[in-house]
Design a protein around this motif. Structure first.
Motif, PDB file in Angstrom:
ATOM      1  N   UNK A 341       4.422  -8.679   6.024  1.00  0.00           N
ATOM      2  CA  UNK A 341       4.136  -9.177   4.670  1.00  0.00           C
ATOM      3  C   UNK A 341       3.216  -8.196   3.949  1.00  0.00           C
ATOM      4  N   UNK A 342       2.197  -7.724   4.691  1.00  0.00           N
ATOM      5  CA  UNK A 342       1.286  -6.731   4.099  1.00  0.00           C
ATOM      6  C   UNK A 342       2.063  -5.484   3.669  1.00  0.00           C
ATOM      7  N   UNK A 343       2.945  -5.032   4.537  1.00  0.00           N
ATOM      8  CA  UNK A 343       3.674  -3.791   4.221  1.00  0.00           C
ATOM      9  C   UNK A 343       4.633  -4.014   3.050  1.00  0.00           C
ATOM     10  N   UNK A 344       5.203  -5.222   2.951  1.00  0.00           N
ATOM     11  CA  UNK A 344       6.087  -5.504   1.811  1.00  0.00           C
ATOM     12  C   UNK A 344       5.278  -5.494   0.508  1.00  0.00           C
ATOM     13  N   UNK A 345       4.085  -6.086   0.552  1.00  0.00           N
ATOM     14  CA  UNK A 345       3.242  -6.103  -0.657  1.00  0.00           C
ATOM     15  C   UNK A 345       2.921  -4.670  -1.093  1.00  0.00           C
ATOM     16  N   UNK A 346       2.650  -3.809  -0.111  1.00  0.00           N
ATOM     17  CA  UNK A 346       2.360  -2.399  -0.452  1.00  0.00           C
ATOM     18  C   UNK A 346       3.601  -1.706  -0.989  1.00  0.00           C
ATOM     19  N   UNK A 385      -4.762 -10.200   2.894  1.00  0.00           N
ATOM     20  CA  UNK A 385      -3.677  -9.998   1.927  1.00  0.00           C
ATOM     21  C   UNK A 385      -4.233  -9.953   0.498  1.00  0.00           C
ATOM     22  N   UNK A 386      -5.213 -10.809   0.248  1.00  0.00           N
ATOM     23  CA  UNK A 386      -5.824 -10.844  -1.084  1.00  0.00           C
ATOM     24  C   UNK A 386      -6.455  -9.485  -1.421  1.00  0.00           C
ATOM     25  N   UNK A 387      -7.125  -8.909  -0.435  1.00  0.00           N
ATOM     26  CA  UNK A 387      -7.737  -7.589  -0.664  1.00  0.00           C
ATOM     27  C   UNK A 387      -6.677  -6.568  -1.050  1.00  0.00           C
TER      28      UNK A 387
END
Ligand code: SF4
Length: 464
Positions: A341-346, A385-387
């Motif tokens: 999920x983190x990598x998708x957000x990036x 994730x917020x960060x």
């Protein structure tokens, strides 16, 4: 003359429902009370999406009841909306001071039920039954309650959802998908535009499924053969609706919410390129970057499909603003899923993301799933994730500094009424030193500063 105060929890659909109920009551002679302390009728329009929202509304009603029953025993108290729908009679059993519980398909009965209670004809009313045709009843507008001209308006196009995401209570509180006819919606939009509205947001729980399960009224969407109900166009009903609303003279901008990523077919992406009034803004609720979790959530798309949609949208409209919703700590989500999920957000570089810690909702499949994620881990993932999202958002907002951009001026800033706010086509708020006469104007401003999810325009550049 009786007065009503409506407090709204939750989403824009609830805001819109409250507005329609308020307009209905005003038409019946009620005034709108500025606070609950001055009201003869107090209604809480509730949300069930998270347990916290339900507890907040129950706590609020407990406080109100304790106060009014001591000092003003005749005040009528009511719950409406999603929690009213899902809990029904249980709310009166728990809070006996409550007089009215109004379900999500019953808003249009609010005035009649209140009349009956206020006249002493009925003591308590609980109505949470399904009602055919109720999707077409959210149509009255207040347009800022009269004093000032509203520039933007929300128009409800459908109710309910059939997607049954395993974490979501909406299909149970809002029922099956039911759509209004295109003719009905266009008539409401035309009326709003004739009253000065420049921007319309088409609203529904899953707007991209608009018309998929037929229409509540006899009329068919444009492009369908009335005899055979056979589509004569490859466009979805939702895109046909966009086309029809786009035709309205005097309307400047069209938005919609909430869509589902799987509804972003080629016809909708092509509509962004084709329809100038459809602004460069897309809310794409991804919920997770992990295919395994997406499947558990019953979302109906994969990470790759989602990334493909983003790519196509950016190809059609390079400046499009893309926002999303993400749930962290869904049952069974392990660290590797969260990292995806983190990598998708990036990878997507969302303009903004609304992040939610998974909340167990009764009667939803996910509530009974094994491997519920402990709160501490959900909080930690939420924070991480917020960060990431904030850091990306900051960069994206700062990229506007020095650019000229078009805004639609909506009115005074809520934080500082001495200043005006407008919205860019890509859905970013711009604060500037304007004047009341700019309300409703489309104007270019130069962005001089970026704050936390807000832009500031240079008054010297504004054509005063
Ligand atoms: S599509 Fe949206 S409203 Fe429908 S079940 Fe899924 S999350 Fe809930």
């Amino acid at each position: 003359m009786r007065s009503v105060f409506i407090k709204t929890y939750g989403c824009q659909m609830n805001e819109r429902d409250s507005e329609a109920v308020a307009a209905q009551l005003v038409a019946k002679g009620y005034t709108l009370a500025p606070s609950e302390a001055a009201a003869d009728v107090i209604l809480l329009n509730t949300c069930s999406v998270r347990d916290f929202a339900e507890q907040k509304a129950i706590g609020k009603m407990q406080n109100i009841a304790a106060d009014v029953r001591k000092n003003r025993p005749d005040v009528v108290l009511g719950f409406m909306g999603c929690m009213a729908q899902s809990r029904g009679q249980e709310l009166i059993d728990r809070l006996p001071d409550v007089d009215l519980v109004l379900g999500t398909q019953k808003f249009h009965h609010a005035a009649d039920y209140l009349d009956e209670i206020l006249a002493g004809h009925r003591d308590k009313i609980v109505d949470v039954a399904a009602e055919q045709g109720s999707e077409a009843t959210i149509r009255e507008h207040l347009l800022n309650g009269n004093a000032q001209k509203s520039v933007t308006a929300f128009v409800s196009i459908m109710q309910g959802c059939n997607q049954y995401c395993t974490f979501c209570i909406v299909p149970y509180t809002r029922g099956e998908e039911r759509s209004r006819s295109i003719a009905d919606i266009v008539a409401e939009c035309r009326q709003l535009v004739s009253q000065g509205v420049k921007e319309i947001t088409l609203l529904g729980q899953i707007v991209t499924s608009y018309g998929k399960r037929g229409f509540g009224r006899a009329e068919l969407p444009l492009g369908q053969d009335a005899q055979q109900r056979v589509p004569t166009t490859k466009k979805t009903s939702f895109v046909q609706l966009l086309d029809a609303v786009h035709e309205i003279d005097g309307l400047e901008r069209i938005r919609f919410t909430a869509p589902h990523p799987k509804g972003y077919g080629d016809d909708l992406i092509e509509a962004y390129a084709r329809l100038p009034k459809l602004v460069e803004s897309a809310h794409l609720p991804v919920q997770s970057g992990s295919d395994r979790v997406l499947k558990l959530m019953h979302r109906g798309y994969t990470r790759d499909r989602f990334l493909g949609i983003v790519k196509k949208l950016r190809r059609a409209k390079p400046d499009i603003g893309i926002t999303t919703d993400i749930i962290v700590g869904f049952p069974g989500e392990i660290e590797d899923d969260f990292e995806q999920t983190l990598s998708l957000a990036r990878e997507v570089q969302f303009d903004n993301a609304y992040i939610f810690k998974y909340s167990q909702r009764r009667d939803t499949p996910a509530a009974g799933m094994p491997d519920q994620v402990p709160l501490k881990i959900r909080e930690d993932r939420n924070h991480r994730l917020l960060e990431t999202v904030n850091e990306i958002g900051k960069r994206k907002y700062h990229a506007f500094v020095g650019r000229r951009t078009q805004i639609l001026v909506e009115g005074p800033s809520k934080k500082n009424p001495a200043r005006m706010t407008g919205r860019t086509r890509c859905n970013k708020i711009v604060v500037f030193e304007g004047a009341e006469r700019h309300r409703g104007q489309l104007m270019d401003v130069k962005i001089t500063r970026a704050g936390s999810f807000t832009l500031y325009g240079d008054p010297a550049i504004v054509n005063l």
